[in-house]
Write a protein that holds these residues in place. Sequence first.
Motif, mmCIF file in Angstrom:
data_model
loop_
_atom_site.group_PDB
_atom_site.id
_atom_site.type_symbol
_atom_site.label_atom_id
_atom_site.label_comp_id
_atom_site.label_asym_id
_atom_site.label_seq_id
_atom_site.Cartn_x
_atom_site.Cartn_y
_atom_site.Cartn_z
ATOM 1 N N UNK A 294 51.680 36.947 45.281
ATOM 2 C CA UNK A 294 50.685 37.833 44.303
ATOM 3 C C UNK A 294 51.179 38.053 43.392
ATOM 4 N N UNK A 295 51.944 36.935 41.956
ATOM 5 C CA UNK A 295 51.939 37.534 40.639
ATOM 6 C C UNK A 295 50.769 36.994 40.073
ATOM 7 N N UNK A 296 49.361 36.471 40.446
ATOM 8 C CA UNK A 296 47.741 36.626 39.652
ATOM 9 C C UNK A 296 47.507 38.285 39.942
ATOM 10 N N UNK A 297 47.838 38.472 40.707
ATOM 11 C CA UNK A 297 47.355 39.727 41.357
ATOM 12 C C UNK A 297 47.850 40.922 40.238
ATOM 13 N N UNK A 298 49.409 40.972 40.192
ATOM 14 C CA UNK A 298 50.241 42.023 39.474
ATOM 15 C C UNK A 298 49.754 42.041 38.345
ATOM 16 N N UNK A 299 49.431 41.176 37.110
ATOM 17 C CA UNK A 299 49.553 40.674 36.162
ATOM 18 C C UNK A 299 47.758 41.352 36.549
ATOM 19 N N UNK A 300 47.448 41.311 36.626
ATOM 20 C CA UNK A 300 45.270 41.656 36.638
ATOM 21 C C UNK A 300 45.965 42.699 36.819
ATOM 22 N N UNK A 301 46.732 43.744 37.852
ATOM 23 C CA UNK A 301 46.482 45.200 37.519
ATOM 24 C C UNK A 301 47.461 45.272 36.735
ATOM 25 N N UNK A 302 48.437 44.764 35.917
ATOM 26 C CA UNK A 302 49.320 45.571 34.576
ATOM 27 C C UNK A 302 48.675 45.522 33.937
ATOM 28 N N UNK B 14 51.196 27.025 50.817
ATOM 29 C CA UNK B 14 50.400 27.953 51.905
ATOM 30 C C UNK B 14 48.872 27.445 51.306
ATOM 31 N N UNK B 15 49.277 28.212 50.228
ATOM 32 C CA UNK B 15 47.679 27.693 49.236
ATOM 33 C C UNK B 15 48.195 29.295 48.323
ATOM 34 N N UNK B 16 46.517 29.609 47.517
ATOM 35 C CA UNK B 16 46.565 30.794 46.700
ATOM 36 C C UNK B 16 46.443 31.856 48.094
ATOM 37 N N UNK B 17 47.331 33.136 47.588
ATOM 38 C CA UNK B 17 47.352 34.581 47.997
ATOM 39 C C UNK B 17 46.275 35.393 47.711
ATOM 40 N N UNK B 18 45.841 35.755 48.867
ATOM 41 C CA UNK B 18 44.117 36.534 49.007
ATOM 42 C C UNK B 18 44.398 37.801 48.406
ATOM 43 N N UNK B 19 45.659 38.251 47.302
ATOM 44 C CA UNK B 19 45.528 39.298 46.537
ATOM 45 C C UNK B 19 45.220 38.628 45.245
ATOM 46 N N UNK B 20 45.249 37.274 44.635
ATOM 47 C CA UNK B 20 45.117 36.739 43.719
ATOM 48 C C UNK B 20 44.073 35.926 43.766
ATOM 49 N N UNK B 21 43.453 35.851 44.811
ATOM 50 C CA UNK B 21 42.161 35.553 45.096
ATOM 51 C C UNK B 21 41.002 36.900 44.678
ATOM 52 N N UNK B 22 40.882 37.963 45.108
ATOM 53 C CA UNK B 22 40.192 38.995 44.370
ATOM 54 C C UNK B 22 40.180 39.666 43.178
ATOM 55 N N UNK C 228 38.010 27.675 44.137
ATOM 56 C CA UNK C 228 38.616 28.757 44.715
ATOM 57 C C UNK C 228 38.732 30.514 44.864
ATOM 58 N N UNK C 229 38.799 30.054 43.131
ATOM 59 C CA UNK C 229 38.495 31.128 42.037
ATOM 60 C C UNK C 229 37.660 30.893 41.483
ATOM 61 N N UNK C 230 37.171 31.714 40.763
ATOM 62 C CA UNK C 230 36.217 32.239 39.575
ATOM 63 C C UNK C 230 36.316 30.935 37.976
ATOM 64 N N UNK D 142 38.077 40.119 40.584
ATOM 65 C CA UNK D 142 37.391 41.309 39.490
ATOM 66 C C UNK D 142 37.177 41.188 37.977
ATOM 67 N N UNK D 143 38.619 40.394 37.636
ATOM 68 C CA UNK D 143 39.300 39.737 36.006
ATOM 69 C C UNK D 143 37.869 39.569 35.505
ATOM 70 N N UNK D 144 36.763 38.170 36.367
ATOM 71 C CA UNK D 144 36.003 37.952 36.034
ATOM 72 C C UNK D 144 34.726 37.874 35.588
ATOM 73 N N UNK D 145 34.683 39.633 36.971
ATOM 74 C CA UNK D 145 33.631 40.611 36.614
ATOM 75 C C UNK D 145 33.184 41.617 35.704
ATOM 76 N N UNK D 146 34.412 41.941 35.436
ATOM 77 C CA UNK D 146 34.883 42.937 34.681
ATOM 78 C C UNK D 146 34.971 41.844 32.982
ATOM 79 N N UNK D 147 34.440 40.874 33.094
ATOM 80 C CA UNK D 147 33.866 40.225 30.806
ATOM 81 C C UNK D 147 35.087 39.561 31.061
ATOM 82 N N UNK D 148 35.939 38.212 32.183
ATOM 83 C CA UNK D 148 37.407 37.850 31.927
ATOM 84 C C UNK D 148 37.275 36.267 31.555
#
Length: 270
Positions: free
Chosen positions: A256-264, A22-30, A59-61, A34-40
């Motif tokens: 939202x596996x990428x969101x899980x990873x960023x939160x980790x 269905x596309x990229x989960x919104x959790x992942x995009x957000x 769709x992603x930074x 956040x990861x890039x805004x924090x210098x990633x």
Amino acid sequence: MKKDFSGTLLVTDLDGTLVTKEGIPQRNILALKRFVEQGGHLAIATGRSVSFAHQVASQIPINMPCIIFNGGLVYDYTTRERSQEVLLPPGCGAYIKEIIQKFPDTGVLPLHNGGDDLKSEVFFSYPKNDMTSFFPRNSGIDFDQDSNWYKVLFSMKPEQVPVFEEFVNTLGYSNVRFVTTMETLVEMMPLHLSKGEALSVLAKEKNIEPEKVVAIGDYFNDLEMIQMAGLGVTVENAPDEMKKAADLVVGSCENGALADLVEYLEKLPS
């Protein structure tokens, strides 16, 4: 306090990792914003073509060059520069002819160094059992014109994959290798080509320390990439072999596996 991700490179696979049907989960995009805004530093690593990957990159930074065609090309979506280009060796058309004598109903699609034709995207997006329009006998592909191919896709029913793998690995081709990239796809690519090799070179060129590389993927074409990363990650929906090779298993692609990873990563001590 915000986490400082300066010097950290996060590289993600697309299908089955970042992107669902269905596309990229919104959790992942957000989370990636956040990861890039924090210098990633953020990049994608995919078996897909430049044009398809751009649909995701927009769709992603993304702020780093990206690994395309499973390492056959590194492409910078900002400058449109191509680097680290690796093509299949000439003569691979003869390999295809030998393979399709054994598997005449297998769909075949070479991806050339333009690599962005519509046909390749339709094939890649819908690897279903009815592959009539991609059969070699109907495709009009000239297998003798094989000097500009990144890789060759072989599409088949899931139950045919193990038999296909067993056969091609007995052929003794010394300059290519075969990798299963989806449950219906096996790819022929240059022998030493991998996302991991391309990522290693990219990290060195961008002065990213190996322990600061984070890579996440879900299938066997991601294996070398997660093995070379300082933190190798796979998803809940990955095969068991991938989970054994990873340092970390996060949730499913759909959730939202990428969101899980960023939160980790955000919870790790500085």
